[in-house]
Design a protein around this motif. Structure first.
Motif, PDB file in Angstrom:
ATOM      1  N   ALA A 104       0.828  -1.208   0.000  1.00  0.00           N
ATOM      2  CA  ALA A 104       0.000   0.000   0.000  1.00  0.00           C
ATOM      3  C   ALA A 104       0.862   1.258   0.000  1.00  0.00           C
ATOM      4  N   ILE A 105       1.912   1.286   0.798  1.00  0.00           N
ATOM      5  CA  ILE A 105       2.783   2.463   0.836  1.00  0.00           C
ATOM      6  C   ILE A 105       3.562   2.591  -0.467  1.00  0.00           C
ATOM      7  N   GLY A 106       3.973   1.474  -1.053  1.00  0.00           N
ATOM      8  CA  GLY A 106       4.640   1.518  -2.350  1.00  0.00           C
ATOM      9  C   GLY A 106       3.735   2.064  -3.448  1.00  0.00           C
ATOM     10  N   LEU A 107       2.480   1.643  -3.450  1.00  0.00           N
ATOM     11  CA  LEU A 107       1.529   2.159  -4.443  1.00  0.00           C
ATOM     12  C   LEU A 107       1.211   3.625  -4.194  1.00  0.00           C
ATOM     13  N   PHE A 116       9.091   7.832   1.468  1.00  0.00           N
ATOM     14  CA  PHE A 116       8.086   6.764   1.431  1.00  0.00           C
ATOM     15  C   PHE A 116       8.685   5.426   1.857  1.00  0.00           C
ATOM     16  N   ALA A 117       9.934   5.170   1.471  1.00  0.00           N
ATOM     17  CA  ALA A 117      10.588   3.938   1.909  1.00  0.00           C
ATOM     18  C   ALA A 117      10.753   3.943   3.431  1.00  0.00           C
ATOM     19  N   LEU A 169       9.005  -3.252   4.550  1.00  0.00           N
ATOM     20  CA  LEU A 169      10.019  -2.561   3.755  1.00  0.00           C
ATOM     21  C   LEU A 169      10.394  -3.364   2.515  1.00  0.00           C
ATOM     22  N   PHE A 170      10.496  -4.670   2.657  1.00  0.00           N
ATOM     23  CA  PHE A 170      10.814  -5.524   1.508  1.00  0.00           C
ATOM     24  C   PHE A 170       9.728  -5.419   0.438  1.00  0.00           C
ATOM     25  N   ALA A 216       9.862  -3.759  -3.362  1.00  0.00           N
ATOM     26  CA  ALA A 216       9.489  -4.492  -4.571  1.00  0.00           C
ATOM     27  C   ALA A 216       8.401  -3.759  -5.348  1.00  0.00           C
ATOM     28  N   THR A 217       7.439  -3.195  -4.634  1.00  0.00           N
ATOM     29  CA  THR A 217       6.365  -2.447  -5.291  1.00  0.00           C
ATOM     30  C   THR A 217       6.891  -1.158  -5.912  1.00  0.00           C
TER      31      THR A 217
END
Length: 123
Positions: A21-24, A50-51, A69-70, A74-75
């Motif tokens: 969700a945070i990656g998106l 964001f990371a 975090l992983f 990846a996202t």
């Protein structure tokens, strides 16, 4: 034992969902705010924040920050990277490769240093 396993599964799945969700959200932010493309430094700062958010947020609510975090990484590799300007893509790639090499060097130095500090009687 069953309760422990179910808790493990719940924490892992929720941590994965938080990371994705945070990656998106980072990809959406970079896509929807074109004024970020004016400064490569600004884009890289948003990516890094964001990371870091994907580590802090799950930790505060009792989930696994490493798993989050992983999956965030990846996202972000699949979605956020392509929302960056070309200059930011090149700079971010070289920046993360450099950090990776430095971290790997530290690991091998500390492993090598600890090898000589082990006594024979401890084996």
């Amino acid at each position: 034992l069953l309760m422990l396993m179910s808790r493990f599964v719940v924490i892992t799945v929720l941590s994965m969902a938080a990371g994705v969700a945070i990656g998106l959200l980072s990809a959406l932010t970079l896509k929807r705010f074109p004024q970020l493309h004016e400064s490569p430094g600004r884009e890289q700062a948003v990516l890094l924040l964001f990371a870091y958010l994907s580590y802090l947020a799950p930790r505060q609510i009792g989930l696994s920050p490493v798993v989050a975090l992983f999956f965030c990484g990846a996202t972000m590799t699949h979605y956020s990277y392509y929302s960056l300007s070309r200059m930011s893509q090149v700079a971010t790639s070289s920046w993360f490769k450099t950090i990776g090499h430095v971290a790997e060097t530290f690991v091998f130095v500390f492993l090598g240093a600890s090898l000589f500090s082990v006594k024979e009687s401890e084996w």
